[in-house]
Design an enzyme around this catalytic site. Structure first.
Site, mmCIF file in Angstrom:
data_model
loop_
_atom_site.group_PDB
_atom_site.id
_atom_site.type_symbol
_atom_site.label_atom_id
_atom_site.label_comp_id
_atom_site.label_asym_id
_atom_site.label_seq_id
_atom_site.Cartn_x
_atom_site.Cartn_y
_atom_site.Cartn_z
ATOM 1 N N ASP A 251 62.010 25.591 44.147
ATOM 2 C CA ASP A 251 63.180 24.714 44.059
ATOM 3 C C ASP A 251 64.068 24.997 45.273
ATOM 4 O O ASP A 251 63.911 26.019 45.949
ATOM 5 C CB ASP A 251 63.926 25.009 42.753
ATOM 6 C CG ASP A 251 65.188 24.184 42.613
ATOM 7 O OD1 ASP A 251 65.166 22.997 42.975
ATOM 8 O OD2 ASP A 251 66.209 24.742 42.166
ATOM 9 N N LYS A 420 80.915 8.125 39.863
ATOM 10 C CA LYS A 420 80.387 8.938 40.955
ATOM 11 C C LYS A 420 78.907 9.191 40.681
ATOM 12 O O LYS A 420 78.461 9.253 39.527
ATOM 13 C CB LYS A 420 81.140 10.261 41.092
ATOM 14 C CG LYS A 420 80.860 11.263 39.989
ATOM 15 C CD LYS A 420 81.535 12.591 40.266
ATOM 16 C CE LYS A 420 81.195 13.593 39.163
ATOM 17 N NZ LYS A 420 81.867 14.875 39.318
#
Length: 960
Positions: A251, A420
């Site tokens: 990751d 957002k």
């Protein structure tokens, strides 16, 4: 438990879910005002609660409460799960909906799937071979016993053990016929020869793994000073797999980076604002106290000036709206912390996302300070003016919409929708007819931010009319009170209201690389370990991070697959495959030197794939094409990937190759990938400890992967491989000695070696030295392994454990058993020595021989290994004296008789020397004429200082 009321007048309760998901930050739960009011008036509550059936989703809850003829919706924010801890809340009252085994924590208590090491799987193969050998020896002994009985049928009446009749009764005695005697002999042989199956090896392996785990945890190079956390070995059965890794799937956020978000820049209404000098922070005056945000960020003087003039200019008002959106469109809980100074307080923003925390602190630094949150409203200090914003509705972030929105009632009685989210999500719902120029400018700024490696979010707003709000409210209440299909209904409601958005701006948040990440990746690549990055960030951000951590270089050819249909994905994959073949052919043609021919196979190609393309590739026939392209590339970066896609990409390699895979991550979205990999490593970071709890190993920094794999992984693999082969060899040596003896005893399965010695051979005589060596021996020093990562390749190539080495060890066992048995046999053949005395020699000689071979193979001696190796030989001798000193056992006093002769000691010397000759010759030949990289490095350590060696002058076989 569904909350009905709390000690807070607004119904707020703070909980910590560390026991559920490992996250230590506080989360907010709310009691509905309809029930909170009843308890505040000292009244009771009566109604009917409808909820979904028990399930294991700890992040979801769908229910509704019928009270006073009104249906009230209940969501995950209204429930406190078993295992949560109540914080900053005096009391809470609720009604239990799930109990016992139906609670979510119990339904999630199954644990991670079990994993087995590759060596253990290969061990099973050799165990089957040994089982076949056991059956063969037992069959041979029983068949030969039957033949002997047939040949001596007439003389059985006069033998000691096979009298045909008991003359006092006339009945058969100790004889059941040839067929039954063959069967009985077979069963007796199984009992005698079963030592060849190394059952005790499994116990020894677990003890060795426990010792290895202790030393890994005690390694200071794996200790994280920042979090004060040690290395954790959570799965003891795959330590040796750390030495055979070929692929690392990592990751990005929180794994390669620190996951400590810092607001750096913003684009507001098409104007790019950078960060200026450090600020002392903005403080809010509350009575006689001064409340200051815990973290201050850099501010742009021009933006600060615009905010101060927000009442004068239209542009300044939009800048204010931008920061109000940052302060309001989140789930942040502000906590007021005490300091040593009574007049000074700190505002600590607790949130589930580090991004939200960074944006809240950024807004606070510009004077828009979130100071309080309740279930129905928030208080924001706007440049010294405290204002109340009613939270009329909240659409939480989800992976499908990739955005969140909040509907607020403003102090001027207007209703606004703040949104957002990711740029790909927000730009699709904007009002481009009026904001086209702003959208284009914002897109350009986003591209700039992504190229700098910043994480980006787009912020928008829409003012709602009263009819629009009422229509939304009705649809929202109907969707939120539905028990079945609530999620899809709420997404539909959100999609209907989240439209015609006016772009306010975008943000750029920096997530810095962890210390030592570029160097760690370079070391892994030198060790022929391929590193793949799987991230949910934008393509530009992922590529920028790739350059920052030296995974991508300027001389690499980049293949980008970013498509929106299956056909276009297939076309791109075919083109990529053709490109890789063309580059490989060109590299092969351009390689003039034979020494560089191997480098042609490692052409510098980087593959970048986005999540949209993976939707059409994974779970279809295109997987095979992606696999072919990816395995040809030296670097693969997947961006915008969902958690299940991460596991799917890893399965692409795991299911098609025999290469060992390792996944490393720090968040809940990495759990599926960690559990899918052969080895899962969790990093305890800002996103909680879910990855740690699902992992096999846990540590604090990505750079620790280098000593973990190149040092401890190499040691563990080398030690465990040798230990398994040595156990096969030593057991086979002893059993074959027993087998040769049977050939001279009418195949009756009687043994000259006592049963006690046969039992103690695997338990005491030879097991303890292998355990000590398996824990403490080191073929190379840590510094050498770190300086030369190529040495890690011995595990990848299975050099220390394979079928050839197993066969070689069995041949050595065959030779040494012949030496141990026949030298005493021929020496005492015409003597009057008893079998018990000869049995003591046959019991002691194998122990000395196998321990001498172990001593010949040990790389680094210390006092513990000395004590176990030589102490075991001494312990064997003592045990033989004790056994032969017990008058009720056969062979009483035999050891005293045979040890008093010089022939006994001469035979021991000749047996050890003769038995060791082939092993010594093979070892000397391989080291001097065909040395491996490991052996060359060992010689280098002996005669030179590793820190002063010129690497280019060391001719190592696999280093080219």
């Amino acid at each position: 438990m569904v909350l009905l009321a709390t000690s807070d007048p607004t119904g707020v309760a703070h909980v910590q879910t560390v026991n559920l998901d490992g996250e230590t930050n506080l989360k907010t739960r709310y009691a509905k005002q309809e029930t909170q009011v009843r308890f505040s008036q000292n009244g009771g509550v009566g109604g009917i609660l409808h909820c979904e059936r028990p399930n294991r989703n700890i992040y979801g809850f769908q229910a509704n409460l019928d009270i006073d003829g009104k249906r009230v919706s209940l969501r995950p924010s209204n429930i406190v799960l078993r295992g949560c801890e109540l914080k900053n809340t005096t009391w809470a009252i609720g009604v239990v909906v799930y109990a016992g085994k139906e609670t979510k924590v119990m339904l999630n208590s199954s644990g991670a799937p079990s994993k087995r090491s590759r060596l253990e799987t290969q061990l099973n193969r050799e165990t089957v071979i040994l089982s076949i050998m056991l059956i063969g020896m037992c069959t041979t002994a029983s068949v030969l016993a039957g033949i002997w009985l047939l040949n001596h049928k007439g003389g059985l009446e006069f033998t000691q053990f096979f009298r045909e009749k008991d003359y006092t009764t006339g009945k058969n005695y100790n004889y059941y016929g040839v067929g039954m005697q063959i069967f009985i002999t077979f069963l007796m042989a199984v009992i005698v020869y079963q030592v060849i199956i190394p059952i005790s090896l499994y116990i020894s392996m677990e003890l060795v793994r426990l010792g290895q785990a202790y030393f890994m945890g005690a390694d200071k190079d794996l200790y994280d000073e920042s979090s004060r956390s040690k290395f954790q070995c959570r799965a003891f059965n795959i330590n040796e797999d750390l030495g055979q890794i070929r692929y690392v799937f990592s990751d990005k956020t929180g794994t390669l980076t620190e996951n400590k978000m810092v607001f750096q820049c913003a684009s507001v209404r098409g104007v790019d604002y950078g960060s200026g000098k450090d600020t002392d922070g903005y403080s809010v005056v509350v009575g006689d106290q001064l409340w200051t945000p815990k973290m201050a960020v850099k501010t742009d003087p021009q933006l600060v000036k615009l905010l101060r003039d927000s009442g004068k200019y239209e542009e300044a008002k939009l800048v204010l709206e931008f920061f109000l959106a940052l302060a309001a469109c989140n789930t942040i809980v502000p906590l007021v912390l005490d300091t040593r100074d009574y007049t000074q307080k700190l505002i600590d923003y607790q949130g589930e996302s580090p991004d939200e925390q960074a944006l809240a602190y950024a807004a606070a630094s510009y004077g828009i300070v979130l100071v309080e949150r309740t279930s129905g409203y928030i208080l924001i200090d706007v440049l010294g003016d405290r204002q109340r914003f009613d939270i009329l509705g909240l659409h939480e972030f989800d992976s499908d919409r990739k955005r969140m929105s909040v509907i607020v009632g403003c102090p001027d009685r207007t209703i606004k929708l703040y949104v957002k989210g990711a740029d790909s999500s927000i730009f699709g719902i904007t009002n481009k007819s009026s904001d086209l120029d702003i959208v284009r400018a914002t897109e350009a700024h986003l591209h700039k931010y992504s190229s700098l490696g910043l994480r980006t979010l787009v912020v928008g707003m829409r003012e709602l009319s009263q009819p629009e709000f009422e229509d939304w409210q009705l649809a929202y209440e109907n969707a939120s009170t539905a028990v079945l299909g609530r999620g899809s209904l709420l997404r539909s409601v959100a999609a209907n209201i989240e439209c015609n958005i006016h772009i306010l701006g975008a943000t750029g948040i920096e997530d810095k690389l962890q210390v030592g990440v570029p160097e760690a990746i370079e070391s892994l690549r030198q060790a022929d370990i391929k590193v793949w990055i799987l991230t949910g960030d934008k393509q530009e951000t992922a590529i920028s991070i790739g350059y920052s951590c030296k995974l991508l270089t300027n001389d690499m050819t980049q293949i980008v697959i970013n498509n929106n249909s299956k056909e276009s994905c297939q076309r791109s994959l075919l083109e990529a495959l053709a490109t890789t073949k063309k580059l490989r052919a060109a590299s092969s043609i351009g390689t003039l030197s034979p020494m560089l021919a191997s480098e042609a196979s490692n052409i510098n190609i980087a593959l970048i794939v986005d999540g949209n393309s993976l939707v059409y590739i994974l779970e279809t026939e295109l997987q095979e094409e992606l696999f072919k392209v990816a395995t040809e590339c030296s670097v693969v970066i997947c961006c915008r990937v969902a958690p299940l896609q991460k596991a799917g990409i890893l399965a692409l390699i795991k299911n098609r190759t025999d290469d060992m895979t390792l996944a490393i991550g720090d968040g809940a979205n990495d759990v599926s990938m960690i559990q899918m990999a052969d080895v899962g490593v969790g990093i305890g970071g800002q996103e909680g400890r879910q990855a740690v709890m699902a992992s096999d190993f846990a540590m604090g920094q990505f750079r620790f992967l280098v000593p973990l794999l190149l040092v401890h992984g190499h040691w563990n693999y080398q030690r465990m491989s040798y230990m398994i082969l040595y156990n096969f060899y030593k057991n086979a040596t002893f059993v074959l000695v027993l087998f040769w003896y049977v050939l001279y005893t009418a195949f009756t399965l009687t043994t000259a070696i006592t049963e006690w010695s046969s039992l103690l051979y695997t338990v005491l005589y030879t097991s303890l030295p292998t355990i000590a060596v398996g824990i403490l021996d080191k073929d190379l020093s840590k510094s050498t392994l770190l300086v030369y990562p190529k040495l890690y390749g011995s595990g990848q190539r299975d050099e220390k454990y394979n079928v050839n080495l197993f066969v070689l060890n069995m041949l050595e066992a065959l030779w040494q058993s012949l030496v141990v048995f026949y030298l005493p046999y021929f020496a005492y053949r015409r003597s009057t020595i008893d079998m018990s005395s000869l049995g003591d020699l046959w019991a002691l000689a194998p122990v000395i021989v196998v321990n001498m071979q172990l001593a010949m193979d040990i790389f680094r001696w210390n006092w513990i290994i000395h004590a176990f190796v030589w102490g075991t030989i001494a312990a064997t001798t003592i045990c033989l004296f004790v056994i032969d000193s017990i008058w009720i056992l056969p062979g009483y006093g035999a050891i005293y008789h045979i040890m008093g002769t010089g022939l006994f000691w001469l035979l021991l010397l000749v047996i050890v020397v003769t038995a060791m000759v082939p092993h010594f010759v093979i070892k000397a030949f391989s080291e001097y004429f065909r040395p491996s990289d490991i052996q060359i490095a060992q010689e280098m350590e002996k005669f030179t200082n590793v820190n002063q060696v010129n690497r280019s002058e060391i001719p190592m076989e696999g280093f080219s």
